[in-house]
Design a protein around this motif. Structure first.
Motif, PDB file in Angstrom:
ATOM      1  N   ALA A 257      -7.563 -22.250  65.305  1.00 12.40           N
ATOM      2  CA  ALA A 257      -7.409 -20.900  64.779  1.00 12.40           C
ATOM      3  C   ALA A 257      -6.138 -20.237  65.301  1.00 12.40           C
ATOM      4  N   ASP A 258      -5.812 -19.163  64.604  1.00  9.86           N
ATOM      5  CA  ASP A 258      -4.678 -18.342  64.976  1.00  9.86           C
ATOM      6  C   ASP A 258      -5.237 -17.106  65.680  1.00  9.86           C
ATOM      7  N   VAL A 259      -4.939 -16.955  66.963  1.00 11.02           N
ATOM      8  CA  VAL A 259      -5.538 -15.885  67.760  1.00 11.02           C
ATOM      9  C   VAL A 259      -4.459 -14.912  68.235  1.00 11.02           C
ATOM     10  N   SER A 260      -4.717 -13.621  68.060  1.00 12.01           N
ATOM     11  CA  SER A 260      -3.808 -12.612  68.655  1.00 12.01           C
ATOM     12  C   SER A 260      -4.539 -11.895  69.767  1.00 12.01           C
ATOM     13  N   THR A 261      -3.862 -11.705  70.868  1.00 15.64           N
ATOM     14  CA  THR A 261      -4.453 -10.994  72.011  1.00 15.64           C
ATOM     15  C   THR A 261      -3.546  -9.821  72.376  1.00 15.64           C
ATOM     16  N   ILE A 262      -4.001  -9.042  73.333  1.00 17.84           N
ATOM     17  CA  ILE A 262      -3.239  -7.866  73.774  1.00 17.84           C
ATOM     18  C   ILE A 262      -1.843  -8.268  74.255  1.00 17.84           C
ATOM     19  N   GLU A 263      -1.735  -9.483  74.803  1.00 15.66           N
ATOM     20  CA  GLU A 263      -0.438  -9.915  75.343  1.00 15.66           C
ATOM     21  C   GLU A 263       0.616 -10.066  74.250  1.00 15.66           C
ATOM     22  N   GLY A 264       0.163 -10.172  72.993  1.00 16.61           N
ATOM     23  CA  GLY A 264       1.125 -10.381  71.902  1.00 16.61           C
ATOM     24  C   GLY A 264       1.384  -9.145  71.063  1.00 16.61           C
ATOM     25  N   GLN A 265       0.974  -7.994  71.543  1.00 19.97           N
ATOM     26  CA  GLN A 265       1.051  -6.804  70.695  1.00 19.97           C
ATOM     27  C   GLN A 265       2.357  -6.032  70.797  1.00 19.97           C
ATOM     28  N   ALA A 266       3.052  -6.134  71.899  1.00 17.50           N
ATOM     29  CA  ALA A 266       4.278  -5.341  72.057  1.00 17.50           C
ATOM     30  C   ALA A 266       5.340  -5.796  71.059  1.00 17.50           C
ATOM     31  N   ASN A 267       6.325  -4.948  70.827  1.00 15.16           N
ATOM     32  CA  ASN A 267       7.439  -5.307  69.952  1.00 15.16           C
ATOM     33  C   ASN A 267       8.231  -6.467  70.562  1.00 15.16           C
TER      34      ASN A 267
END
Lengths: 788, 161
Positions: free
Chosen positions: B70-80
């Protein structure tokens, strides 16, 4: 306008950046090479005799390093209590032993009786299931009044009864208060329960013990509001480790609300076991475990009587309270229903005679200790409910009755041993009536009525004693600790500043607000100032954060240390400027000679302190670092008035909080944005207590509300937008910042406002027999009250 | 134990997971992405919300092995890309939508999912959407305000400033 970054500015929080990007460093984020994991086997009965614990099978399970039981802790100290209360007969309280792991008996569901240390958390848990034990279940006591009856099962066999203490305050007033109540023109009586709560910071507790065999040093990483106090309590009283061999670190901590003040068995276990297994030992609480091992809050049952003369002046007040201690005495437990509760029973009023009786009781439940407000919400709830009831019985306006009895002259010595330094209760009441639009309430009642709903409005005022507190006073009252605070201000060579504080931030924003104070005093940018907290290795010994004390006590220590810095820096500047020290002025980060254009920048002075080539070495030492300890001369006394507006559905009993307004007097305010956030959070916890939260046990001592499936935490949809105001400011007279503390006010002031509002709504609908409903105001309770 | 590979914040990452290993545990312990927090054990608190294939998921409700591929997004990947806070993160800071920071990763991930689905949510819609995210510090006032601001709505009239 306040200077950006200085005192009075809503400076945005610098710590937010790491929290918003997933870069916080909480205790559970810490993993040490070679670490093991512990799982605690906890009692599933409330009271029982341990006949056998056989760990042989568990020890043979995969990955198991060692299994511990109470036997391993014979000869090790128990978990200490930090406050000794003397009862009304002059005897000290009954103080039971509290072993790290249960010895002989288990006394509440969740009491740890064995611990498995293994290579992985899963292996530790699997092996715990293989421990064979035989617990002979004994009758449990849960209800406090039953626990005090003759023949009740005893929680501790070696104590004379389940009574911890019977405290009277002020004991000399006991008869006079009784007499005044007997002779009063009117007496309003109310019996109520302050519901048991679970603090529930969103981060469960975690402890990592790390013994270093090479040096003999221990480090404990823990989710604590006061690492220095843990080091003292655990080192001196439990494990016998001197401070120089023990470091306690509380890194980012995900909320505390009181329950992370206390020293817990799991901290001592991990520290102790790390030496036994010669590897780091980590414990991460699950939420289910937190419900049965974190100290709970409140749980008082009270009867309060308010006596009034024929002109409606308050003449006497008496309260009889039963306070649940749970099965063991948690760190500050004895102080909560006594000194943090009895001393506040005068409230905002001139009542000349007050008597408070408190019976603290052992039961087979989780220990109960301070939770946001700690004793003061219990005092405020009783007072503001009974005053509201009195107004209704006498047919007078509740605001007018309050105003008539307000203390208006300061300083004011109450009959319950405290002296309020400042306050203006009419001012906060006026402000509240304005921001809550109380004058428009009747039209809103009509609007609700048109929709078949009952609208009610509840008002109250509160006072609290914060900034805990003068060490010599709390020492007389039974505290086994000092309650000063400390700060070291280290000015670095190029002018940046590192402040090491004994306070601890776990959501309060110290890393932002504390620099605002120092920046203001020196006139440099706050971004040049860094706050270090939470590590006993690099902060001076301080007592931590609770009781709304960080800024009032810790901030004052920082001001004192900064003032020492300024005094020394002026000497250096005088030397550099070849002027007299008395002529040196500090403004906007530069030292100048009064009446001249000669000046030297902050950075030049700090550099000279560390590169003392041109320096008055014969007069002063090089370097620019100062430590100060601040011990206040009094508590601070924040006060305010709160208003809640509710709508009750008479068909279902469901209550909706439509509006909530708060007018607080916190004295001076350093960062208004942070202060408002603190009030919001406190109000939400107070509304949570009044509307939703209840920690319930059945009669066998089984916890019925042991998870978020059963314990109703306030959610976003349960809350309205809040109107908060802190423009009424009577600065504290005895600390250098004139601040009073704002962390607990919301949780103290809001529960009575909510209950007063709901009673108002049902009374307006003609249910005059409904004079009180116990918290939480669930639909079932409200419906039952309306429908008899 | 089985090998699990997921794409986290655009980067493929592989680790070992038991059948019972939760996605939240896998992210934290195996991949050292400790921004995702665990605040309960009954899937109530929402501190562990991440996005799996674009949908918000409480990562404590999913086994790591289920997320394989799967493709997972976490808080660590949210910044610009330049490391600065994205619109939602910046609004949380601007409006003091966090205190202790523990629930914050889940709040930000839920807010992002909400705004994707409903770009201009009302106050009530935001409060209802956050039903599965518990915050003990803020009383939600400033979280709701931050999310409204992040969606471009004028929050200057909201009380308490």
């Amino acid at each position: 306008m306040p200077k950006d970054g200085g005192i009075g500015a809503s400076t945005k929080r610098r710590e937010d950046v790491r929290f918003l990007t997933g870069k916080g460093r909480y205790t559970d984020d810490i993993n040490i090479h070679g670490q093991t994991y512990v799982y605690f086997l906890r009692s599933d009965v409330a009271h029982g005799r341990i006949n056998k614990i056989d760990t042989a099978d568990a020890e043979a399970m995969p990955g198991v390093v060692k299994v511990f039981t109470g036997k391993d802790f014979e000869g090790v100290g128990g978990i200490p209590c930090g406050w000794q209360v003397t009862d009304r007969f002059g005897e000290v309280m009954q103080e039971p032993a509290h072993p790290v792991l249960a010895q002989g008996k288990v006394r509440h569901v969740g009491d740890p009786m064995a611990a498995v240390v293994a290579e992985s958390p899963e292996q530790a848990r699997d092996a715990a299931e293989a421990i064979e034990y035989d617990i002979e279940e004994l009758p449990a006591v849960v209800d406090m009044k039953e626990a005090l009856q003759d023949g009740a099962p005893k929680v501790h066999d070696d104590l004379t009864s389940n009574l911890c203490y019977d405290w009277g305050f002020v004991e000399e007033n006991r008869d006079a208060v009784d007499e005044a109540i007997k002779n009063a023109a009117h007496v309003t009586t109310l019996e109520l329960r302050n519901n048991r709560l679970v603090a529930n910071p969103m981060e469960p507790r975690v402890a990592v013990g790390d013994y270093h065999a090479g040096t003999g040093d221990y480090t404990l990483y823990t989710t604590s509001q006061n690492p220095h106090m843990i080091r003292l309590l655990m080192g001196a009283f439990v494990l016998g480790i001197p401070e120089n061999k023990l470091r306690v670190v509380a890194p980012d901590v995900g909320g505390g609300f009181g329950t992370k003040i206390f020293h817990y068995a799991e901290e001592a276990f991990c520290t102790f076991a790390s030496k036994q297994v010669n590897r780091p030992v980590k414990w991460t609480s699950s939420r289910s475990e937190a419900f049965i091992s974190d100290a709970h809050g409140r749980d008082h049952v009270s009867k309060i009587e308010l006596a009034l003369d024929s002109d409606n002046n308050f003449v006497a007040l008496r309260t009889d309270t039963y306070a649940n201690m749970g099965a063991y005495l948690s760190t500050f437990a004895p102080s909560v229903p006594t000194w943090l509760h009895g001393t506040l029973m005068a409230g905002n009023y001139k009542t000349p005679l007050v008597y408070v009786n408190v019976k603290a009781v052992f039961t087979n439940t989780v220990p109960v200790d301070a939770y946001r407000g700690a004793g003061r919400p219990e005092a405020s709830y009783q007072l503001e409910r009974v005053v509201d009831k009195a107004a209704r019985e006498l047919g007078v306006d509740p605001v007018a009755l309050r105003r008539q009895n307000f203390i208006t002259e300061f300083p004011y010595a109450t009959p319950v041993a405290v002296e309020y330094d400042t306050g203006d209760y009419n001012a906060t009441m006026d402000k509240l009536l304005e921001i809550a639009d109380v004058s428009g309430f009747e039209s809103r009642v009509a609007e609700s009525k048109a929709r078949g709903k009952l609208r009610g409005l509840g008002l109250n005022c509160y006072i609290e004693a914060c900034g805990i507190a003068p060490s010599n006073l709390v020492g007389q009252l039974g505290a086994r600790a000092g309650l000063y605070e400390s700060a070291t201000v280290r000015v670095n060579a190029t002018g940046s500043i590192t402040v090491m504080t004994g306070s601890h931030s776990h959501g309060q924003g110290h890393e932002t607000a504390f620099p605002q104070v120092v920046a203001d005093m020196i006139g440099i940018d706050a971004t040049q100032i860094e706050i270090v907290h939470g590590d006993t290795a690099n902060t001076p010994m301080g007592m931590g954060t609770y009781g709304s004390r960080s800024l009032a006590v810790g901030g004052s220590a920082m001001v004192k240390a900064t003032q020492k810095i300024i005094n020394k820096a002026k000497k250096i500047a005088a030397h550099l400027l070849e002027a007299s020290e008395g002529d040196i002025e500090l403004k906007d980060g530069a030292f100048s000679v009064a009446g001249t254009d000669k000046s030297v920048a902050w950075g030049d002075v700090t550099l000279a302190a560390y590169v003392p080539h041109n320096y008055p070495l014969e007069e002063i030492e090089p370097g620019l670092e100062e430590t100060a300890f601040y011990d206040p001369s009094n508590f601070t006394y924040p006060s305010g008035a709160y208003c809640c507006e509710v709508e009750v559905d008479p068909e279902t009993g469901k209550v909706e909080v439509l509006a909530f307004a708060a007018a607080d007097d916190f004295g001076n305010v350093i960062n208004p944005m942070i202060v408002e956030g603190q009030v919001h959070g406190g109000i939400a916890q107070g509304i949570g207590q009044a509307m939703l939260e209840n920690c319930a046990y059945d009669s066998d001592g089984q916890l019925l509300s042991g998870s978020y499936m059963d314990y109703a935490m306030p959610r976003a949809a349960d809350m309205p937008m809040f109107k908060v105001d802190h423009s009424c400011q009577t600065p504290c007279t005895h600390n250098p910042l004139g601040v009073k503390g704002c962390g607990e006010a919301g949780a103290i002031g809001s529960p009575p406002a909510v209950v007063n509002a709901v009673v108002d709504a049902v009374q307006r609908a003609g249910h005059h027999d409904v004079t009180h409903i116990d918290m939480p105001l669930t639909p079932s309770r409200v419906w039952s009250a309306i429908n008899g | 134990m089985a090998s699990v590979t997921i794409t986290v914040n655009g980067k493929p990452m592989t680790g070992e997971a038991e059948g019972r290993t939760l996605l939240s545990t896998f992210l934290r312990e195996e991949l050292s992405l400790t921004g995702t927090h665990v605040g309960c054990d009954t899937s109530q608190c929402g501190a562990c919300v991440v996005h799996v294939n674009g949908e918000p998921v409480k990562s404590c409700t999913m086994f790591a092995q289920e997320a394989n591929g799967a493709d997972v997004s976490t808080i660590e990947g949210q910044a610009n890309a330049d490391g600065s806070l994205n619109t939602i993160q910046a609004a949380f800071q601007e409006h003091h939508g966090l205190q202790c920071g523990f629930c914050t990763p889940g709040m930000v991930m839920s807010a992002a999912a909400l705004l994707k689905e409903n770009p201009k949510p009302s106050e009530t819609e935001i409060r209802d959407y956050l039903e599965g995210n518990i915050c003990r510090c803020t009383g939600y006032h400033n979280i709701v305000k931050a999310i409204m601001a992040a969606s471009g709505q004028d929050v200057s009239a909201i009380a308490a400033e």
